[in-house]
Structures are given as C-alpha cells and as structure tokens.
Design a protein around this motif. Structure first.
Motif, PDB file in Angstrom:
ATOM      1  N   LEU A  71       0.870  -1.163   0.166  1.00  0.00           N
ATOM      2  CA  LEU A  71       0.051  -0.019  -0.225  1.00  0.00           C
ATOM      3  C   LEU A  71       0.679   1.202   0.346  1.00  0.00           C
ATOM      4  O   LEU A  71       0.589   1.951  -0.621  1.00  0.00           O
ATOM      5  CB  LEU A  71      -0.966  -0.373   1.217  1.00  0.00           C
ATOM      6  N   HIS A  72       1.774   0.791   0.586  1.00  0.00           N
ATOM      7  CA  HIS A  72       2.997   2.026   0.349  1.00  0.00           C
ATOM      8  C   HIS A  72       3.478   2.984  -0.260  1.00  0.00           C
ATOM      9  O   HIS A  72       3.381   3.325  -0.781  1.00  0.00           O
ATOM     10  CB  HIS A  72       3.516   2.330   2.369  1.00  0.00           C
ATOM     11  N   LEU A  73       4.265   2.012  -0.668  1.00  0.00           N
ATOM     12  CA  LEU A  73       4.785   1.737  -2.280  1.00  0.00           C
ATOM     13  C   LEU A  73       3.717   2.453  -3.253  1.00  0.00           C
ATOM     14  O   LEU A  73       4.224   2.994  -3.914  1.00  0.00           O
ATOM     15  CB  LEU A  73       6.061   0.332  -2.186  1.00  0.00           C
ATOM     16  N   VAL A  78       2.164   5.964  -7.516  1.00  0.00           N
ATOM     17  CA  VAL A  78       1.188   6.722  -8.036  1.00  0.00           C
ATOM     18  C   VAL A  78       1.740   8.043  -7.248  1.00  0.00           C
ATOM     19  O   VAL A  78       1.591   9.457  -8.640  1.00  0.00           O
ATOM     20  CB  VAL A  78      -0.342   6.198  -7.506  1.00  0.00           C
ATOM     21  N   GLY A  79       2.174   9.028  -6.377  1.00  0.00           N
ATOM     22  CA  GLY A  79       1.799  10.291  -6.064  1.00  0.00           C
ATOM     23  C   GLY A  79       3.361  10.918  -7.165  1.00  0.00           C
ATOM     24  O   GLY A  79       2.893  11.771  -6.895  1.00  0.00           O
ATOM     25  N   SER A  80       4.171  10.634  -7.010  1.00  0.00           N
ATOM     26  CA  SER A  80       4.870  10.900  -8.474  1.00  0.00           C
ATOM     27  C   SER A  80       4.622  10.701  -9.645  1.00  0.00           C
ATOM     28  O   SER A  80       5.692  11.013  -9.855  1.00  0.00           O
ATOM     29  CB  SER A  80       6.149  10.100  -7.153  1.00  0.00           C
ATOM     30  N   SER A  81       4.195   9.931 -10.000  1.00  0.00           N
ATOM     31  CA  SER A  81       4.022  10.001 -11.438  1.00  0.00           C
ATOM     32  C   SER A  81       2.653  10.859 -11.845  1.00  0.00           C
ATOM     33  O   SER A  81       2.611  11.483 -11.129  1.00  0.00           O
ATOM     34  CB  SER A  81       2.646   8.153 -11.670  1.00  0.00           C
ATOM     35  N   ASP A  82       2.844  10.906 -13.069  1.00  0.00           N
ATOM     36  CA  ASP A  82       1.967  12.101 -13.806  1.00  0.00           C
ATOM     37  C   ASP A  82       0.440  12.045 -14.277  1.00  0.00           C
ATOM     38  O   ASP A  82      -0.483  12.170 -14.786  1.00  0.00           O
ATOM     39  CB  ASP A  82       3.014  12.245 -15.432  1.00  0.00           C
ATOM     40  N   LEU A  83      -0.065  10.604 -13.523  1.00  0.00           N
ATOM     41  CA  LEU A  83      -1.219  10.644 -14.064  1.00  0.00           C
ATOM     42  C   LEU A  83      -1.501   9.902 -15.205  1.00  0.00           C
ATOM     43  O   LEU A  83      -2.628  10.253 -15.868  1.00  0.00           O
ATOM     44  CB  LEU A  83      -2.291  11.072 -13.634  1.00  0.00           C
ATOM     45  N   SER A  84      -0.776   9.189 -15.506  1.00  0.00           N
ATOM     46  CA  SER A  84      -1.120   8.895 -17.889  1.00  0.00           C
ATOM     47  C   SER A  84      -2.029   7.724 -17.198  1.00  0.00           C
ATOM     48  O   SER A  84      -2.403   7.239 -16.156  1.00  0.00           O
ATOM     49  CB  SER A  84       0.470   8.958 -18.044  1.00  0.00           C
ATOM     50  N   SER A  85      -1.939   7.019 -18.450  1.00  0.00           N
ATOM     51  CA  SER A  85      -2.641   5.552 -18.274  1.00  0.00           C
ATOM     52  C   SER A  85      -1.656   4.420 -17.457  1.00  0.00           C
ATOM     53  O   SER A  85      -2.404   3.337 -17.520  1.00  0.00           O
ATOM     54  CB  SER A  85      -2.915   5.427 -19.971  1.00  0.00           C
ATOM     55  N   LEU A  92      -4.561  -0.220 -10.723  1.00  0.00           N
ATOM     56  CA  LEU A  92      -5.774  -1.444 -10.803  1.00  0.00           C
ATOM     57  C   LEU A  92      -5.311  -2.502 -10.634  1.00  0.00           C
ATOM     58  O   LEU A  92      -5.206  -3.532  -9.935  1.00  0.00           O
ATOM     59  CB  LEU A  92      -6.376  -1.656 -12.466  1.00  0.00           C
ATOM     60  N   GLY A  93      -3.324  -2.719 -10.714  1.00  0.00           N
ATOM     61  CA  GLY A  93      -2.962  -4.315 -10.508  1.00  0.00           C
ATOM     62  C   GLY A  93      -1.986  -3.739  -8.841  1.00  0.00           C
ATOM     63  O   GLY A  93      -2.141  -4.881  -8.244  1.00  0.00           O
ATOM     64  N   LEU A  94      -2.198  -2.428  -8.560  1.00  0.00           N
ATOM     65  CA  LEU A  94      -2.160  -2.492  -7.136  1.00  0.00           C
ATOM     66  C   LEU A  94      -3.592  -2.975  -6.289  1.00  0.00           C
ATOM     67  O   LEU A  94      -3.076  -3.323  -5.632  1.00  0.00           O
ATOM     68  CB  LEU A  94      -1.936  -1.105  -5.942  1.00  0.00           C
TER      69      LEU A  94
END
Length: 104
Positions: A71-73, A78-85, A92-94
C-alpha cells in the motif's frame, strides 16, 4: 550565535545535558522503595504464572506487514507519477494485489 546553537553537535550536547538534568531531578524526587518478593515475580494480572511460554506465529504479522508495504509503495509510486494511462493500469494491479492479500 544562533547558527552555532543549531549545529547538530552543539544541539545534541545541549539536549543531552537537558535530559541528564531532568533525569537527575526525577531520581532526586522519586520515592525510595524497599525490596520485596513481589518485585521480582512476573505479573499476569492476578493469575498464576505459566512457566511454558506461548509461541505465537508470525503469519498474521507478515500478511499485514506485506499489505502495508504494498500500500505505501503504491501510494509513493502513484503520487510521484503524472497520472497517465500507465498509472491507471498500475492502480488496477495494486488493487488486485491488495485484494489478494486481504482474501488470503
């Protein structure tokens, strides 16, 4: 002067002296006790002491630890990404991994 007080070594020494002084004052004001047989006996909320120690397993702990690690990783990724596809696929994998951990 303030820069000197904020250096790690000087701040650590000041903190150490303050803690030592507080500990010394605590020992000075503490009540003096006397030894008794009950001070060295184990306390089990009024029950008799069981000499055979319990040995709980760590399986539940490892499942919970793995759940929070995933969960934390995942939140960091996700927090450091640019919210792309790719991020949506990762989410979904998480979610699937967390459901698998919950269901066992």
């Amino acid at each position: 002067m303030t820069n000197l007080l904020l250096t790690p070594l000087i701040a650590f020494l000041i903190y150490g002296l303050a803690v030592s002084a507080a500990s010394g004052l605590g020992r000075l004001f503490a009540a003096k006790g006397h030894n008794s047989q009950f001070k060295s006996e184990p306390y089990a909320s009024g029950e008799d002491y069981d000499p055979i120690p319990a040995a709980p397993g760590y399986r539940q702990f490892f499942v919970i630890a793995l759940f929070f690690a995933v969960l934390h990783l995942g939140v960091i990724m996700v927090g450091s990404s640019d919210l792309s596809s790719v991020t949506v696929i990762y989410l979904l994998g998480l979610i699937l991994a967390l459901i698998a951990l919950i269901l066992g």
